[in-house]
Every structure is written in structure tokens, then in C-alpha cells.
Scaffold this motif. Structure first.
Motif, short mmCIF file in Angstrom:
data_model
loop_
_atom_site.label_atom_id
_atom_site.label_comp_id
_atom_site.label_asym_id
_atom_site.label_seq_id
_atom_site.Cartn_x
_atom_site.Cartn_y
_atom_site.Cartn_z
N ARG A 1 0.85 -1.19 0.00
CA ARG A 1 0.00 0.00 0.00
C ARG A 1 0.88 1.24 0.00
O ARG A 1 1.64 1.45 0.94
CB ARG A 1 -0.91 -0.03 1.23
CG ARG A 1 -1.91 1.04 1.33
CD ARG A 1 -3.18 0.88 0.57
NE ARG A 1 -3.83 -0.41 0.69
CZ ARG A 1 -4.90 -0.75 -0.01
NH1 ARG A 1 -5.41 0.10 -0.86
NH2 ARG A 1 -5.45 -1.92 0.13
N ARG B 1 1.45 5.19 0.27
CA ARG B 1 0.78 6.31 0.93
C ARG B 1 0.11 7.18 -0.15
O ARG B 1 0.77 7.62 -1.08
CB ARG B 1 1.78 7.15 1.72
CG ARG B 1 2.40 6.41 2.87
CD ARG B 1 3.39 7.28 3.63
NE ARG B 1 4.06 6.50 4.63
CZ ARG B 1 3.52 6.11 5.79
NH1 ARG B 1 2.29 6.48 6.09
NH2 ARG B 1 4.20 5.37 6.64
N PRO B 2 -1.21 7.39 -0.05
CA PRO B 2 -1.92 8.12 -1.10
C PRO B 2 -1.32 9.47 -1.45
O PRO B 2 -1.27 9.84 -2.62
CB PRO B 2 -3.34 8.26 -0.54
CG PRO B 2 -3.49 7.10 0.39
CD PRO B 2 -2.11 6.91 1.00
N GLU C 1 -6.58 2.09 -6.81
CA GLU C 1 -7.11 3.19 -6.01
C GLU C 1 -6.52 3.20 -4.61
O GLU C 1 -6.18 2.15 -4.06
CB GLU C 1 -8.64 3.06 -5.91
CG GLU C 1 -9.34 3.32 -7.23
CD GLU C 1 -10.85 3.27 -7.10
OE1 GLU C 1 -11.36 3.41 -5.96
OE2 GLU C 1 -11.51 3.10 -8.13
N GLU C 2 -6.40 4.40 -4.07
CA GLU C 2 -5.93 4.61 -2.70
C GLU C 2 -4.55 4.02 -2.45
O GLU C 2 -4.24 3.59 -1.34
CB GLU C 2 -6.95 4.09 -1.70
CG GLU C 2 -8.29 4.81 -1.81
CD GLU C 2 -9.33 4.27 -0.85
OE1 GLU C 2 -8.99 3.51 0.08
OE2 GLU C 2 -10.50 4.64 -1.04
N ARG D 1 -3.18 1.23 -3.65
CA ARG D 1 -3.04 -0.24 -3.68
C ARG D 1 -2.08 -0.61 -4.80
O ARG D 1 -2.30 -0.29 -5.96
CB ARG D 1 -4.39 -0.91 -3.89
CG ARG D 1 -4.29 -2.41 -3.83
CD ARG D 1 -5.66 -3.05 -3.92
NE ARG D 1 -5.54 -4.47 -3.69
CZ ARG D 1 -6.27 -5.37 -4.31
NH1 ARG D 1 -7.20 -5.00 -5.18
NH2 ARG D 1 -6.09 -6.65 -4.07
#
Length: 120
Positions: free
Chosen positions: A13, A15-16, A51-52, A54
């Protein structure tokens, strides 16, 4: 008969707020890091961003344990992974060593081969 390569898929993941910078750091990856990935025995390596933040990674190798060990011992890979670590959420350790592996549940070519068919 040649053994099938091991297919490895993993998830991280990003960091957005750092997604754009993460993408820029991979456009392109430094030549010495690309060479280390290839020398480790990883091929057909791709990263997919959703998205976000991922991030899904995929590669093939003949010996994943050997590829992991090679990269774990590589000063080039260690430097790259240290630079990449701040981009990830909830990660303990180097991204290349601590990513969450995903379990393969379907592969078309394998199932066709098991059924006695081939891809045309």
C-alpha cells in the motif's frame, strides 16, 4: 521437460499523498537496480497501481528463495529499498522482503495443460 517458473504476486500500500512521487521514481527505475532485479532471476516483473495506493506486483522466477536472498544481500537493492520504504503504509522492514504475498488460485495455461489442451 522444463519446470514451470514460479509466479509471484504481492501487495503493498503506497501512501496516497505520495503516489505521484512513487510513480515518478519508477519512470524509469535506475539502471543499476533493473540490472540487480534481472541478476536475481526475476523476470516478467510488473507493478500495477490501484485506487488509494493499492500496489500489486507480479514476477516470475525459477527460484524465488534464491532471488529473495540475492536481493537481500545486494547493496544496490538495499539502498533502493531504503529509499522506497517511506512510500509504504504499515510496512515493517524492506518493501521487497516484507510485501504481503498473494495466493494464486487460477492460471489459464496450467489448467489447459492439465486438461490436455494447449493455447493457440
Amino acid at each position: 521437460m522444463t519446470a514451470h517458473p514460479t509466479r509471484v504476486c504481492f501487495e503493498l500500500r503506497v501512501r496516497p499523498e505520495l503516489v505521484d512521487d512513487y510513480v515518478a521514481r519508477h519512470t524509469p527505475v535506475r539502471a543499476e537496480m533493473l540490472a540487480e532485479i534481472a541478476a536475481a532471476g526475476r523476470r516478467n516483473y510488473s507493478l500495477f497501481l490501484g485506487e488509494e495506493g493499492r500496489l500489486i506486483g507480479y514476477y516470475e522466477t525459477d527460484d524465488d528463495a534464491a532471488a529473495q536472498a540475492y536481493l537481500a544481500a545486494s547493496p544496490i537493492a538495499a539502498a533502493w529499498e531504503a529509499e522506497m520504504a517511506p512510500y509504504f503504509v504499515g510496512l515493517a522492514g524492506r518493501p521487497d522482503q516484507a510485501a504481503t504475498p498473494l495466493t494464486e488460485v487460477f492460471h489459464l495455461a496450467d489448467q489447459l495443460a492439465d486438461a490436455g489442451r494447449t493455447l493457440s
